[in-house]
Enzyme design. Structure first.
Site, short mmCIF file in Angstrom:
data_model
loop_
_atom_site.label_atom_id
_atom_site.label_comp_id
_atom_site.label_asym_id
_atom_site.label_seq_id
_atom_site.Cartn_x
_atom_site.Cartn_y
_atom_site.Cartn_z
N ASP A 41 0.87 -1.17 0.00
CA ASP A 41 0.00 0.00 0.00
C ASP A 41 0.91 1.22 0.00
O ASP A 41 2.14 1.08 -0.04
CB ASP A 41 -0.95 -0.01 1.21
CG ASP A 41 -2.30 0.61 0.86
OD1 ASP A 41 -2.33 1.78 0.43
OD2 ASP A 41 -3.33 -0.08 1.04
N ASN A 94 -5.45 -4.81 -6.53
CA ASN A 94 -6.66 -4.32 -5.86
C ASN A 94 -6.66 -2.81 -5.62
O ASN A 94 -7.72 -2.22 -5.44
CB ASN A 94 -6.80 -5.06 -4.52
CG ASN A 94 -7.81 -4.41 -3.60
OD1 ASN A 94 -9.01 -4.55 -3.80
ND2 ASN A 94 -7.33 -3.72 -2.57
N TYR A 160 -13.91 6.42 -13.19
CA TYR A 160 -13.96 5.15 -12.48
C TYR A 160 -14.57 4.07 -13.36
O TYR A 160 -14.03 2.96 -13.50
CB TYR A 160 -14.75 5.30 -11.18
CG TYR A 160 -14.71 4.08 -10.28
CD1 TYR A 160 -13.70 3.93 -9.33
CD2 TYR A 160 -15.66 3.07 -10.38
CE1 TYR A 160 -13.65 2.81 -8.51
CE2 TYR A 160 -15.62 1.95 -9.58
CZ TYR A 160 -14.61 1.82 -8.64
OH TYR A 160 -14.56 0.71 -7.84
N LYS A 164 -12.65 0.77 -14.93
CA LYS A 164 -13.07 -0.60 -14.61
C LYS A 164 -13.49 -1.36 -15.85
O LYS A 164 -13.29 -2.58 -15.94
CB LYS A 164 -14.19 -0.57 -13.57
CG LYS A 164 -13.77 -0.02 -12.21
CD LYS A 164 -12.59 -0.77 -11.60
CE LYS A 164 -12.23 -0.28 -10.21
NZ LYS A 164 -11.10 -1.01 -9.62
N ILE A 193 -19.47 -2.48 -1.20
CA ILE A 193 -19.00 -3.33 -0.10
C ILE A 193 -18.70 -2.44 1.11
O ILE A 193 -18.22 -1.32 0.98
CB ILE A 193 -17.72 -4.09 -0.51
CG1 ILE A 193 -17.94 -4.87 -1.82
CG2 ILE A 193 -17.28 -5.03 0.60
CD1 ILE A 193 -18.98 -5.96 -1.76
N THR A 195 -16.65 -1.15 3.30
CA THR A 195 -15.23 -0.89 3.57
C THR A 195 -15.07 0.55 4.01
O THR A 195 -15.98 1.37 3.83
CB THR A 195 -14.39 -1.12 2.30
OG1 THR A 195 -14.72 -0.11 1.34
CG2 THR A 195 -14.64 -2.50 1.71
#
Length: 254
Positions: A41, A94, A160, A164, A193, A195
């Site tokens: 990260d 990811n 975005y 994707k 999700i 997160t």
């Protein structure tokens, strides 16, 4: 983590964006399943916190702070896997960001470039060096983290959605190129999700509205995405490549 377990003993995995959210969950599950995990990260301290979690559960990992938009850093990470971690066998690309919410005609060019650079170029830079490293170990498996927005549009999210969608083309192309050389490449498409990317930036009312978009009536859990990701990385998915797998609570069904 889920109660599904795979045996990744003797295999090394890179997970980008692994300090929180989906990346953290995937890194923890891989570590608990015997993989040696390279936790990557932006910030070293955040990476090391996940490394400590993996160690507390009896797993093995190392931190590698890197910006996925820096191709040299991606090359160095793949080299680190080979020289210090026994080779490279798996990768989960990811890392990603959402970007501002704005109509296409008003979208700032600098924000467009930043989202594309992280969400699409960053995946290419990762694969550019992960694939040669995997070839030298005799093969491997890559999972690229797409989204439901890899297959449908979403207002006010032009870069975005574009990134994707592009990621799916990149995934399918690489899968075709390396299918006979022992490398499988697939994409996972989560819906919304729970997160920190969502919960830290959205009000409870907005979160409820997002939940209502899913026929199951709720937002997904990181473990539900991790379970599919780890399956695709595993030998149980040995005949699956070039595919796009949704984890969306029925979002794209209508």
């Amino acid at each position: 983590m889920t109660d599904i377990r795979f045996d990744f003993s003797g295999r090394t995995a890179i997970v980008t964006g692994a300090a929180s959210g989906l990346g953290r969950e995937i890194a923890l599950e891989l570590g608990a399943s015997g993989a040696f995990v390279i936790v990557s990260d932006l910030k070293d301290e955040a990476c090391r916190a996940v490394v400590d979690e993996i160690a507390a559960a009896g797993g093995k990992s190392k931190a590698f702070a890197a910006d996925v938009t820096d191709e040299d850093a991606m090359r160095e990470m793949a080299s680190f896997a080979e020289k210090d971690c026994g080779g490279l066998h798996m990768a989960v690309n990811n890392a990603g960001i959402g970007g501002p919410s704005m109509p296409t005609g008003d979208y700032p060019s600098q924000d467009w470039r930043r989202v594309i650079d992280i969400n699409l170029n960053g995946v290419f830079y990762g694969m550019r060096w992960q694939i040669p490293a995997m070839l030298r170990t005799g093969g491997g498996s890559i999972v690229n983290m797409s989204s439901i927005l890899g297959s449908v549009g979403f207002a006010n999210s032009a870069p975005y959605v574009a990134a994707k969608h592009g990621l799916l083309g990149l995934t399918k192309t690489a899968a075709m190129e390396y299918a006979q050389q022992g490398i499988r490449v697939n994409a996972v498409g989560p819906a919304f999700i729970d997160t920190p990317l969502l919960s830290a930036n959205l009000s409870p009312e907005v979160m409820e509205g997002l939940a209502a978009l899913h026929p199951m009536g709720r937002i997904g859990k990181p473990a539900e995405v991790s379970a599919l990701t780890c399956f695709l990385l595993s030998n149980r998915a040995s005949f699956i490549t070039g595919s796009y797998h949704l984890v969306d609570g029925g979002y794209t069904a209508p």
